[in-house]
Scaffold this motif. Structure first.
Motif, PDB file in Angstrom:
ATOM      1  N   LEU A 312      43.602  38.993  37.657  1.00 48.49           N
ATOM      2  CA  LEU A 312      42.442  38.634  36.833  1.00 48.49           C
ATOM      3  C   LEU A 312      41.803  39.838  36.128  1.00 48.49           C
ATOM      4  CD1 LEU A 312      41.456  35.833  36.304  1.00 48.49           C
ATOM      5  CD2 LEU A 312      39.853  36.047  38.199  1.00 48.49           C
ATOM      6  N   CYS A 313      41.758  40.982  36.834  1.00 52.80           N
ATOM      7  CA  CYS A 313      41.065  42.130  36.242  1.00 52.80           C
ATOM      8  C   CYS A 313      41.883  42.792  35.137  1.00 52.80           C
ATOM      9  CB  CYS A 313      40.707  43.150  37.313  1.00 52.80           C
ATOM     10  SG  CYS A 313      42.155  43.781  38.171  1.00 52.80           S
ATOM     11  N   THR A 314      43.115  42.355  34.906  1.00 52.77           N
ATOM     12  CA  THR A 314      43.895  42.911  33.799  1.00 52.77           C
ATOM     13  C   THR A 314      43.661  42.105  32.518  1.00 52.77           C
ATOM     14  OG1 THR A 314      45.850  41.539  34.217  1.00 52.77           O
ATOM     15  CG2 THR A 314      45.711  43.632  35.403  1.00 52.77           C
ATOM     16  N   GLU A 337      43.438  48.296  46.031  1.00 53.72           N
ATOM     17  CA  GLU A 337      42.195  48.232  45.262  1.00 53.72           C
ATOM     18  C   GLU A 337      41.527  46.864  45.350  1.00 53.72           C
ATOM     19  OE1 GLU A 337      45.150  49.535  44.177  1.00 53.72           O
ATOM     20  OE2 GLU A 337      44.854  50.525  42.236  1.00 53.72           O
ATOM     21  N   CYS A 338      42.269  45.832  45.775  1.00 50.27           N
ATOM     22  CA  CYS A 338      41.717  44.472  45.777  1.00 50.27           C
ATOM     23  C   CYS A 338      40.772  44.220  46.948  1.00 50.27           C
ATOM     24  CB  CYS A 338      42.840  43.440  45.841  1.00 50.27           C
ATOM     25  SG  CYS A 338      44.052  43.587  44.513  1.00 50.27           S
ATOM     26  N   ALA A 339      40.828  45.108  47.970  1.00 49.96           N
ATOM     27  CA  ALA A 339      40.119  44.830  49.224  1.00 49.96           C
ATOM     28  C   ALA A 339      38.648  44.493  48.992  1.00 49.96           C
ATOM     29  CB  ALA A 339      40.268  46.016  50.169  1.00 49.96           C
ATOM     30  N   ALA A 340      37.980  45.239  48.120  1.00 45.02           N
ATOM     31  CA  ALA A 340      36.540  45.030  47.937  1.00 45.02           C
ATOM     32  C   ALA A 340      36.226  44.273  46.644  1.00 45.02           C
ATOM     33  CB  ALA A 340      35.836  46.380  47.922  1.00 45.02           C
ATOM     34  N   CYS A 341      37.211  43.623  46.076  1.00 50.95           N
ATOM     35  CA  CYS A 341      37.007  43.023  44.749  1.00 50.95           C
ATOM     36  C   CYS A 341      36.255  41.691  44.848  1.00 50.95           C
ATOM     37  CB  CYS A 341      38.361  42.798  44.085  1.00 50.95           C
ATOM     38  SG  CYS A 341      38.203  41.956  42.509  1.00 50.95           S
ATOM     39  N   SER A 342      35.274  41.522  43.985  1.00 49.02           N
ATOM     40  CA  SER A 342      34.465  40.294  44.014  1.00 49.02           C
ATOM     41  C   SER A 342      35.225  39.100  43.423  1.00 49.02           C
ATOM     42  CB  SER A 342      33.172  40.522  43.230  1.00 49.02           C
ATOM     43  OG  SER A 342      33.503  40.881  41.900  1.00 49.02           O
ATOM     44  N   GLU A 346      39.159  33.974  43.302  1.00 47.55           N
ATOM     45  CA  GLU A 346      39.722  33.266  42.139  1.00 47.55           C
ATOM     46  C   GLU A 346      41.024  33.873  41.649  1.00 47.55           C
ATOM     47  OE1 GLU A 346      35.847  34.472  40.465  1.00 47.55           O
ATOM     48  OE2 GLU A 346      36.175  34.290  42.613  1.00 47.55           O
ATOM     49  N   CYS A 347      41.320  35.100  42.068  1.00 43.68           N
ATOM     50  CA  CYS A 347      42.451  35.833  41.495  1.00 43.68           C
ATOM     51  C   CYS A 347      43.749  35.529  42.256  1.00 43.68           C
ATOM     52  CB  CYS A 347      42.154  37.335  41.562  1.00 43.68           C
ATOM     53  SG  CYS A 347      43.560  38.346  41.084  1.00 43.68           S
ATOM     54  N   GLY A 348      44.814  35.321  41.502  1.00 42.00           N
ATOM     55  CA  GLY A 348      46.119  35.041  42.118  1.00 42.00           C
ATOM     56  C   GLY A 348      46.845  36.286  42.588  1.00 42.00           C
ATOM     57  N   ARG A 362      44.979  49.151  32.551  1.00 45.10           N
ATOM     58  CA  ARG A 362      43.574  48.759  32.785  1.00 45.10           C
ATOM     59  C   ARG A 362      43.567  47.870  34.008  1.00 45.10           C
ATOM     60  NH1 ARG A 362      41.622  45.230  29.745  1.00 45.10           N
ATOM     61  NH2 ARG A 362      39.464  45.521  30.319  1.00 45.10           N
ATOM     62  N   PHE A 363      42.930  48.310  35.067  1.00 46.22           N
ATOM     63  CA  PHE A 363      42.992  47.549  36.315  1.00 46.22           C
ATOM     64  C   PHE A 363      41.705  47.745  37.098  1.00 46.22           C
ATOM     65  CE2 PHE A 363      43.988  46.822  40.761  1.00 46.22           C
ATOM     66  CZ  PHE A 363      44.686  45.632  40.692  1.00 46.22           C
ATOM     67  N   GLY A 364      41.268  46.695  37.767  1.00 46.13           N
ATOM     68  CA  GLY A 364      40.069  46.778  38.610  1.00 46.13           C
ATOM     69  C   GLY A 364      38.845  46.318  37.864  1.00 46.13           C
TER      70      GLY A 364
HETATM   71  S1  SF4 Z   1      40.923  40.941  40.053  1.00 44.23           S
HETATM   72 FE1  SF4 Z   1      40.458  41.910  41.986  1.00 44.23          FE
HETATM   73  S2  SF4 Z   1      41.751  40.855  43.482  1.00 44.23           S
HETATM   74 FE2  SF4 Z   1      42.583  40.464  41.452  1.00 44.23          FE
HETATM   75  S3  SF4 Z   1      44.123  42.046  41.115  1.00 44.23           S
HETATM   76 FE3  SF4 Z   1      42.221  42.771  40.219  1.00 44.23          FE
HETATM   77  S4  SF4 Z   1      41.261  44.000  41.822  1.00 44.23           S
HETATM   78 FE4  SF4 Z   1      42.834  42.715  42.808  1.00 44.23          FE
END
Ligand code: SF4
Length: 366
Positions: A312-314, A337-342, A346-348, A362-364
């Motif tokens: 999702l964050c891309t 990086e996903c551990a603390a992601c809000s 919803e993100c696959g 571009r990530f995060g």
């Molecule tokens: S949106 Fe969050 S959970 Fe999804 S890939 Fe990006 S950092 Fe990870």
């Protein structure tokens, strides 16, 4: 990753389908049991012990509560059981064949020459599926065996009016002689996932490794439209076809507006996709403009368009609503990086086998 193949032991000699039932703390009423149900007798330190009309079955290494209601293909000679239909999952797919007449550069399941007819076993599995399931059928190319496929659909759909199907096919093998059979099926319950990679026939044919594939696809899509089939067009994004995405959007919206959904998909790092990763992977996070233009025009012209398998964050915030979580639960994972992601709910995320250095510029979440 959720295990799909389990170690088992059985007194049977031929492959068979069985559904595992636990009935913990209660005795099963005979009227709720199907002849292919096996019920849990006891668990010891070694295995879960089941029995039923198909014989006895010992399952190793998984708590029986995780398997309750699952339908297995038991292969005695290999002492394995394949979880064909997991009761708790929305992502159940039956592999109809490993043969294919195309050889796509990013194929996640590279074709093999041999074929084993599994339709009778799959028919039993579908009859045992939880209520209102959607079952995926894939390959290889399922329509290489279209007479058997159509008969399988006719029989299972008659026996289970609540079950729906999602069939992945390259769309190469339909012809006018199929019209009566197709019209006889309840096509409101079948979604056909069909790839189209470019509006340029040469680019499409190069990607699928089959000269003339694009020319064959066009009339076959029209034929499916004629019988009212529901179509999910699928475009895996790669370096070779990303520059032509806007032209493809124009083709989809003018020549194929009858499709139910157009799915623009990120690449899977497995099979040929892994082998050809460096020449195929398109960093959609830094090259999103091309996707945005195609998406804008498709949506403006009334074609429902989605982004499958995009972390999702891309995706720029304005387009995130087009990117549902689509990676099946058993093969989904996240990076550090996903551990603390809000957005994690919803993100696959990623395919389990995606490189840990994920390749997105571009990530995060900013
Ligand atoms: S949106 Fe969050 S959970 Fe999804 S890939 Fe990006 S950092 Fe990870």
């Amino acid at each position: 990753m959720i295990p799909l193949r389990l170690k088992v032991d059985t007194d049977a000699t031929e492959p068979y389908v069985a559904r595992l039932r636990s009935f913990e703390g209660t005795s099963p009423r005979p009227d709720v049991l199907h002849p292919h149900d096996v019920t849990l007798d006891f668990v010891d330190g070694e295995a879960s012990h089941y029995s039923g009309a198909t014989g006895s079955l010992r399952v190793f290494g998984v708590d029986p509560s995780e398997l309750d209601g699952d339908t297995m293909l038991v292969v005695p000679t290999r002492k394995t059981a394949h979880r064909l239909i997991r009761a708790s999952s929305r992502h159940n797919t039956l592999l109809v064949t490993e043969r294919c007449d195309q050889i796509c550069v990013m194929c996640s399941q590279p074709p093999k020459k041999h074929h084993v007819d599994m339709f009778p076993l799959f028919e039993t599995a579908v009859l045992l599926a939880p209520e209102h399931s959607t079952i995926g059928l894939s390959g290889g190319e399922p329509t290489l065996y279209k007479a058997k496929l159509f008969e399988f659909l006719r029989r299972t759909m008659a026996a289970r009016p609540d079950v729906h199907f999602h069939i992945l096919t390259n769309g190469q093998h339909f012809d006018r002689s199929d019209l009566p059979v197709l019209r006889d099926l309840d096509l409101t319950r079948v979604l056909w996932g069909i790839p189209v990679y470019s509006s340029d026939s040469a680019v499409h044919d190069d990607i699928v490794g089959k000269p003339g594939a694009f020319e064959q696809l066009r009339p076959n899509l029209a034929l499916l439209c004629q019988v009212g089939a529901r179509i999910e067009l699928r475009t895996v994004l790669t370096k070779p076809n990303a520059p032509g995405l806007l032209d493809l959007a124009k083709l989809v919206t003018t020549a194929l507006p009858f499709v139910e959904v157009w799915a623009i998909m990120q690449l899977e790092n497995i099979g040929y996709g892994r082998k050809n990763w460096s020449t195929l992977f398109f960093d959609s996070s830094t090259g999103f403009d091309q996707i945005a233009r195609a998406l804008d025009i498709a949506v403006a012209r009334g074609v429902r368009t989605k982004l499958y398998n995009f972390p999702l964050c891309t995706v720029p915030r304005a387009y995130q609503s087009y990117a549902p979580s689509t990676i099946s639960d058993w093969k989904r994972s996240y990076v550090e990086e996903c551990a603390a992601c809000s957005l994690r709910q919803e993100c696959g995320g990623f395919f389990e086998w995606h490189p840990k250095t994920h390749g997105y510029g571009r990530f995060g979440i900013a």
